[in-house]
Design a protein around this motif. Structure first.
Motif, short mmCIF file in Angstrom:
data_model
loop_
_atom_site.label_atom_id
_atom_site.label_comp_id
_atom_site.label_asym_id
_atom_site.label_seq_id
_atom_site.Cartn_x
_atom_site.Cartn_y
_atom_site.Cartn_z
N ARG A 60 -0.51 4.55 -9.59
CA ARG A 60 -0.20 3.52 -8.58
C ARG A 60 -0.47 4.05 -7.18
O ARG A 60 -1.00 3.34 -6.32
N ALA A 61 -0.12 5.33 -6.95
CA ALA A 61 -0.36 5.92 -5.63
C ALA A 61 -1.86 6.09 -5.37
O ALA A 61 -2.35 5.85 -4.26
N GLU A 62 -2.59 6.49 -6.41
CA GLU A 62 -4.05 6.64 -6.28
C GLU A 62 -4.70 5.28 -5.99
O GLU A 62 -5.63 5.18 -5.18
N PHE A 63 -4.21 4.25 -6.67
CA PHE A 63 -4.73 2.89 -6.46
C PHE A 63 -4.51 2.46 -5.00
O PHE A 63 -5.41 1.92 -4.35
N ALA A 64 -3.31 2.77 -4.48
CA ALA A 64 -3.01 2.40 -3.09
C ALA A 64 -3.94 3.15 -2.14
O ALA A 64 -4.45 2.56 -1.17
N ALA A 65 -4.20 4.44 -2.42
CA ALA A 65 -5.09 5.23 -1.55
C ALA A 65 -6.52 4.71 -1.61
O ALA A 65 -7.21 4.61 -0.59
N SER A 66 -6.96 4.35 -2.81
CA SER A 66 -8.32 3.81 -2.97
C SER A 66 -8.45 2.47 -2.24
O SER A 66 -9.42 2.25 -1.50
N CYS A 67 -7.46 1.60 -2.41
CA CYS A 67 -7.50 0.30 -1.74
C CYS A 67 -7.49 0.47 -0.22
O CYS A 67 -8.13 -0.30 0.50
N LYS A 68 -6.79 1.50 0.26
CA LYS A 68 -6.76 1.74 1.70
C LYS A 68 -8.16 2.10 2.21
O LYS A 68 -8.62 1.57 3.22
N LEU A 69 -8.85 2.99 1.47
CA LEU A 69 -10.22 3.37 1.87
C LEU A 69 -11.17 2.17 1.80
O LEU A 69 -12.13 2.09 2.57
N LEU A 70 -10.91 1.26 0.88
CA LEU A 70 -11.76 0.08 0.72
C LEU A 70 -11.34 -1.06 1.66
O LEU A 70 -11.87 -2.16 1.58
N ASN A 71 -10.35 -0.76 2.53
CA ASN A 71 -9.85 -1.75 3.50
C ASN A 71 -9.32 -3.02 2.84
O ASN A 71 -9.39 -4.11 3.41
N VAL A 72 -8.78 -2.87 1.63
CA VAL A 72 -8.21 -4.03 0.93
C VAL A 72 -6.94 -4.46 1.66
O VAL A 72 -6.09 -3.64 1.97
N ASP A 73 -6.82 -5.76 1.93
CA ASP A 73 -5.68 -6.23 2.71
C ASP A 73 -4.40 -6.31 1.89
O ASP A 73 -3.32 -6.06 2.39
N ARG A 74 -4.52 -6.74 0.61
CA ARG A 74 -3.34 -6.81 -0.25
C ARG A 74 -3.71 -6.23 -1.60
O ARG A 74 -4.72 -6.63 -2.18
N SER A 75 -2.86 -5.36 -2.12
CA SER A 75 -3.14 -4.81 -3.45
C SER A 75 -1.86 -4.72 -4.24
O SER A 75 -0.78 -4.49 -3.69
N GLU A 76 -1.98 -4.93 -5.55
CA GLU A 76 -0.80 -4.96 -6.40
C GLU A 76 -1.18 -4.49 -7.80
O GLU A 76 -2.22 -4.87 -8.33
N VAL A 77 -0.30 -3.66 -8.39
CA VAL A 77 -0.47 -3.25 -9.78
C VAL A 77 0.63 -3.91 -10.60
O VAL A 77 1.81 -3.75 -10.29
N LEU A 78 0.26 -4.68 -11.62
CA LEU A 78 1.25 -5.33 -12.48
C LEU A 78 1.60 -4.39 -13.64
O LEU A 78 1.07 -3.29 -13.74
N ASP A 79 2.49 -4.86 -14.51
CA ASP A 79 3.06 -3.97 -15.54
C ASP A 79 2.61 -4.29 -16.95
O ASP A 79 3.33 -3.98 -17.89
N PHE A 80 1.44 -4.87 -17.11
CA PHE A 80 0.98 -5.15 -18.46
C PHE A 80 0.53 -3.83 -19.11
O PHE A 80 0.17 -2.89 -18.41
N PRO A 81 0.56 -3.76 -20.46
CA PRO A 81 0.34 -2.47 -21.15
C PRO A 81 -1.14 -2.08 -21.23
O PRO A 81 -1.96 -2.83 -21.75
N ASP A 82 -1.44 -0.89 -20.72
CA ASP A 82 -2.80 -0.37 -20.73
C ASP A 82 -3.30 -0.20 -22.16
O ASP A 82 -2.56 0.24 -23.04
#
Ligand SMILES: [Zn+2]
Length: 249
Positions: A60-82
């Motif tokens: 989740r933290a890596e996703f947030a860092a990646s989205c920040k570099l990609l200038n994504v305005d809103r990002s969210e990780v849901l809880d469905f099973p991988d």
């Protein structure tokens, strides 16, 4: 303001599959959102994590860092099973995505096709399935009326695209990719930024070389899409801009 929503299955899909497009449209003033269905806890590469819960936290933290570099305005990780999206309750997954569509109100939606994208991952195919049905149902007052009673309004996005390519990867399950109906030129700088965003997913470091090779040698500075559905009926035509014909309203 124009809005773009990208629906993915795993943290890192946003960079590997859609990163250049997210960067490009943010630069053009489009508000960009990414909704990722799982925290990626079935990954073979687990970094320092000793449990699924720890891995979910890292990813989740890596996703947030990646989205920040990609200038994504809103990002969210849901809880469905991988790795189990094919056994996930269909109605619950579509409900969750319909709710996001009605809240975010994107003009353009990006996701994977039934092939599961370049890698053919079953979770990608399922993410695309859920997102496609949500794209259709978000605009229908007879679908998930409880959301409307809670104050959300039915919402019809204007275009739905699947990420695709004009080649196959070796050593993968056989797939039949959606036809290429749009080519988005992302340029060298955005390509490098997309690779850097992927590399924010440090638990997935063993994949970095292979991903860079697959992205660089085969895709280069192009991201390809298939236009699946449009709110306003039209004939197929080749595009170089995913917002072509989209109206701000
Ligand atoms: Zn993935």
């Amino acid at each position: 303001m124009l809005r773009l929503l990208c629906v993915t299955a795993h943290p890192d899909d946003e960079a590997g599959a859609f990163g250049g497009t997210l960067l490009l449209y943010h630069e053009r003033g489009v508000e960009t959102s990414v909704v990722c269905l799982t925290a990626g806890t079935a990954a073979r590469n687990r970094g320092t994590a000793r449990s699924d819960a720890e891995l979910a936290g890292l990813r989740r933290a890596e996703f947030a860092a990646s989205c920040k570099l990609l200038n994504v305005d809103r990002s969210e990780v849901l809880d469905f099973p991988d790795s189990k999206l094919d056994r996930t309750n269909f109605y619950e997954a579509v409900e969750a995505l319909t709710r996001r569509l009605r809240k975010i109100r994107p003009h353009v939606v990006l996701t994977f096709g039934m092939d599961g994208g370049l890698t053919g991952h079953v979770d990608h195919a399922m993410a695309g399935t859920f997102a496609s049905v949500a794209f259709e149902w978000a605009g229908r007052p007879d679908r998930f009326p409880e959301q409307i009673e809670q104050g959300l309004e039915p919402y019809r996005a204007q275009k739905l695209y699947y990420g695709t390519a004009d080649f196959l990867l070796q050593d993968r399950q056989p797939i039949a990719p959606p036809t290429v109906s749009a080519r988005i030129e992302i340029g060298n700088d955005r390509f490098e930024k997309k690779v850097a965003a992927f590399q924010q997913h440090t638990t997935q470091a063993p994949l970095f070389e292979r991903v860079r090779t697959n992205l660089g040698r085969r895709l280069g500075t192009v991201e390809m899409y298939h236009l699946v559905a449009t709110r306003d009926p039209r004939e197929a035509k080749f595009e170089i801009d995913l917002f072509e014909g989209v109206r701000e309203e």
